[in-house]
Design a protein around this motif. Structure first.
Motif, PDB file in Angstrom:
ATOM      1  N   THR A 201     -14.791 117.692-103.385  1.00  8.18           N
ATOM      2  CA  THR A 201     -13.861 116.570-103.595  1.00  8.18           C
ATOM      3  C   THR A 201     -12.456 116.994-104.009  1.00  8.18           C
ATOM      4  OG1 THR A 201     -14.651 116.334-105.872  1.00  8.18           O
ATOM      5  CG2 THR A 201     -15.711 114.957-104.194  1.00  8.18           C
ATOM      6  N   ALA A 202     -12.306 118.184-104.592  1.00 13.33           N
ATOM      7  CA  ALA A 202     -10.995 118.609-105.089  1.00 13.33           C
ATOM      8  C   ALA A 202     -10.295 119.508-104.077  1.00 13.33           C
ATOM      9  CB  ALA A 202     -11.156 119.356-106.416  1.00 13.33           C
ATOM     10  N   ASP A 203      -8.973 119.420-104.055  1.00 16.35           N
ATOM     11  CA  ASP A 203      -8.159 120.309-103.229  1.00 16.35           C
ATOM     12  C   ASP A 203      -7.627 121.493-104.032  1.00 16.35           C
ATOM     13  OD1 ASP A 203      -8.142 118.725-100.696  1.00 16.35           O
ATOM     14  OD2 ASP A 203      -7.213 117.247-102.012  1.00 16.35           O
ATOM     15  N   VAL A 204      -7.404 121.261-105.317  1.00 12.10           N
ATOM     16  CA  VAL A 204      -6.999 122.315-106.243  1.00 12.10           C
ATOM     17  C   VAL A 204      -7.848 122.184-107.492  1.00 12.10           C
ATOM     18  CG1 VAL A 204      -5.148 123.201-107.730  1.00 12.10           C
ATOM     19  CG2 VAL A 204      -4.624 122.448-105.409  1.00 12.10           C
ATOM     20  N   ILE A 205      -8.367 123.308-107.989  1.00 13.13           N
ATOM     21  CA  ILE A 205      -9.153 123.308-109.216  1.00 13.13           C
ATOM     22  C   ILE A 205      -8.462 124.212-110.234  1.00 13.13           C
ATOM     23  CG2 ILE A 205     -11.336 124.037-110.274  1.00 13.13           C
ATOM     24  CD1 ILE A 205     -12.750 123.120-107.714  1.00 13.13           C
ATOM     25  N   ILE A 206      -8.277 123.683-111.433  1.00  9.00           N
ATOM     26  CA  ILE A 206      -7.727 124.453-112.543  1.00  9.00           C
ATOM     27  C   ILE A 206      -8.892 124.840-113.452  1.00  9.00           C
ATOM     28  CG2 ILE A 206      -6.152 124.437-114.519  1.00  9.00           C
ATOM     29  CD1 ILE A 206      -4.469 122.361-113.009  1.00  9.00           C
ATOM     30  N   PRO A 207      -9.296 126.115-113.438  1.00 13.37           N
ATOM     31  CA  PRO A 207     -10.445 126.543-114.228  1.00 13.37           C
ATOM     32  C   PRO A 207     -10.084 126.798-115.683  1.00 13.37           C
ATOM     33  CG  PRO A 207      -9.582 128.406-113.021  1.00 13.37           C
ATOM     34  CD  PRO A 207      -8.709 127.211-112.657  1.00 13.37           C
ATOM     35  N   GLY A 208     -11.088 127.044-116.483  1.00 13.47           N
ATOM     36  CA  GLY A 208     -10.871 127.180-117.917  1.00 13.47           C
ATOM     37  C   GLY A 208     -10.295 128.493-118.370  1.00 13.47           C
ATOM     38  N   HIS A 209     -10.406 129.545-117.535  1.00 13.24           N
ATOM     39  CA  HIS A 209      -9.995 130.875-117.995  1.00 13.24           C
ATOM     40  C   HIS A 209      -9.355 131.692-116.883  1.00 13.24           C
ATOM     41  CE1 HIS A 209     -11.951 130.417-121.925  1.00 13.24           C
ATOM     42  NE2 HIS A 209     -12.887 129.765-121.258  1.00 13.24           N
ATOM     43  N   GLY A 210      -8.447 131.077-116.138  1.00 14.83           N
ATOM     44  CA  GLY A 210      -7.787 131.816-115.071  1.00 14.83           C
ATOM     45  C   GLY A 210      -6.853 130.928-114.285  1.00 14.83           C
ATOM     46  N   LEU A 211      -6.237 131.512-113.262  1.00 12.22           N
ATOM     47  CA  LEU A 211      -5.279 130.800-112.433  1.00 12.22           C
ATOM     48  C   LEU A 211      -5.943 129.695-111.618  1.00 12.22           C
ATOM     49  CD1 LEU A 211      -3.305 133.892-111.124  1.00 12.22           C
ATOM     50  CD2 LEU A 211      -2.356 132.088-112.593  1.00 12.22           C
ATOM     51  N   PRO A 212      -5.210 128.649-111.280  1.00 11.04           N
ATOM     52  CA  PRO A 212      -5.746 127.624-110.377  1.00 11.04           C
ATOM     53  C   PRO A 212      -6.100 128.228-109.022  1.00 11.04           C
ATOM     54  CG  PRO A 212      -3.702 126.892-111.412  1.00 11.04           C
ATOM     55  CD  PRO A 212      -3.824 128.356-111.691  1.00 11.04           C
ATOM     56  N   PHE A 213      -6.948 127.510-108.290  1.00 14.23           N
ATOM     57  CA  PHE A 213      -7.233 127.938-106.929  1.00 14.23           C
ATOM     58  C   PHE A 213      -7.332 126.724-106.011  1.00 14.23           C
ATOM     59  CE2 PHE A 213     -11.369 127.742-109.104  1.00 14.23           C
ATOM     60  CZ  PHE A 213     -12.148 126.963-108.255  1.00 14.23           C
ATOM     61  N   ARG A 214      -6.959 126.950-104.754  1.00 14.37           N
ATOM     62  CA  ARG A 214      -7.074 125.927-103.720  1.00 14.37           C
ATOM     63  C   ARG A 214      -8.455 126.004-103.090  1.00 14.37           C
ATOM     64  NH1 ARG A 214      -2.004 123.831-102.865  1.00 14.37           N
ATOM     65  NH2 ARG A 214      -0.286 125.124-103.644  1.00 14.37           N
ATOM     66  N   VAL A 215      -8.995 124.859-102.759  1.00 13.67           N
ATOM     67  CA  VAL A 215     -10.286 124.782-102.075  1.00 13.67           C
ATOM     68  C   VAL A 215     -10.008 124.533-100.598  1.00 13.67           C
ATOM     69  CG1 VAL A 215     -12.508 123.620-101.936  1.00 13.67           C
ATOM     70  CG2 VAL A 215     -11.367 123.868-104.162  1.00 13.67           C
ATOM     71  N   VAL A 216     -10.379 125.481 -99.774  1.00 13.33           N
ATOM     72  CA  VAL A 216     -10.149 125.385 -98.332  1.00 13.33           C
ATOM     73  C   VAL A 216     -11.512 125.188 -97.660  1.00 13.33           C
ATOM     74  CG1 VAL A 216      -9.215 126.489 -96.271  1.00 13.33           C
ATOM     75  CG2 VAL A 216      -8.145 126.895 -98.516  1.00 13.33           C
ATOM     76  N   ARG A 217     -11.697 123.998 -97.094  1.00 10.23           N
ATOM     77  CA  ARG A 217     -12.999 123.691 -96.495  1.00 10.23           C
ATOM     78  C   ARG A 217     -13.072 124.246 -95.083  1.00 10.23           C
ATOM     79  NH1 ARG A 217     -11.228 119.727 -99.664  1.00 10.23           N
ATOM     80  NH2 ARG A 217     -12.497 119.391-101.524  1.00 10.23           N
ATOM     81  N   ASN A 218     -14.227 124.803 -94.761  1.00 10.91           N
ATOM     82  CA  ASN A 218     -14.446 125.421 -93.451  1.00 10.91           C
ATOM     83  C   ASN A 218     -14.622 124.376 -92.356  1.00 10.91           C
ATOM     84  OD1 ASN A 218     -14.366 127.885 -94.815  1.00 10.91           O
ATOM     85  ND2 ASN A 218     -16.584 127.902 -95.125  1.00 10.91           N
TER      86      ASN A 218
END
Length: 218
Positions: A201-218
């Motif tokens: 459901t998310a396009d960008v996830i901001i995790p608790g202990h690191g840099l954000p990441f983009r979710v790229v669906r296959n």
């Protein structure tokens, strides 16, 4: 950029530290401080939680870092012309000290910590424990994402230029936590379900202990 493959038929692309702002017409999301988790040779671990700010119709702080982050947090807010009294809602994604160490700076804010919602010393019911979101408005929702602890929540922000952003606390430790998160999970089966929903459901996830990441669906 780092790329990881997930069982949710997608892969992750880590966002550079120079791109920590996700603007939007109604709400924008900014990472005020990137968290970290560094295991030490003596068996200890140095860790601090990511601090994020959501601005728009409401001003929302997600996680406050540890008590040692007090001055940094106040300075980052000041750089954005904000004082603690300007924060409408403070969300603690879960009750660990590196995520809620500065709640006392925000006595006038609506507090959501895990599944608890309070205004001052008045606690109000939610349906987070039943798996239902707490909707701030049509763009921002606090959603239950248990597993790391029994009452973890994440904050979902729709409509940014990057799409839907999920400020996820320790639902995700970092961009490359494909298996390492399991050692820190109270319930890996429940957390796996929460993680897969987030990746769908998310396009960008901001995790608790690191840099954000983009979710790229296959």
């Amino acid at each position: 950029m780092d790329t990881e493959v997930d069982s949710a038929r997608c892969h992750r692309v880590c966002v550079p530290e120079t791109q920590l702002d996700f603007p939007g017409q109604t709400y924008s999301v900014s990472v005020l401080k990137v968290g970290y988790s560094d295991p030490q040779a003596d068996g200890t671990c140095r860790a601090d939680g990511t601090i994020s700010l959501i601005t728009g119709l409401r001003t929302i702080l997600v996680d406050t870092g540890g008590p040692w982050d007090r001055d940094v947090l106040l300075q980052r807010l000041k750089e954005r012309a904000l004082e603690p009294r300007d924060i409408h809602i403070v969300v603690g994604t879960h009750g660990h000290s590196d995520h809620i160490g500065n709640l006392s700076l925000f006595p006038s804010s609506l507090m959501i910590v895990g599944y608890d919602l309070s205004e001052g010393d008045t606690y109000r019911p939610t349906q987070l424990a039943e798996g239902l979101p707490y909707c701030v408005d049509e763009y921002v929702s606090v959603i239950p994402t248990p597993g790391h602890t029994g009452q973890d929540v994440s904050v979902q922000v729709k409509g940014t230029t990057a799409g839907t952003v999920l400020v996820a606390g320790d639902l995700f430790e970092c961009c490359s936590d494909m298996n390492s998160w399991r050692d820190l999970s109270m319930n890996t089966a429940v957390q796996e379900v929460s993680r897969q929903k987030a990746l769908c459901t998310a396009d960008v996830i901001i995790p608790g202990h690191g840099l954000p990441f983009r979710v790229v669906r296959n």
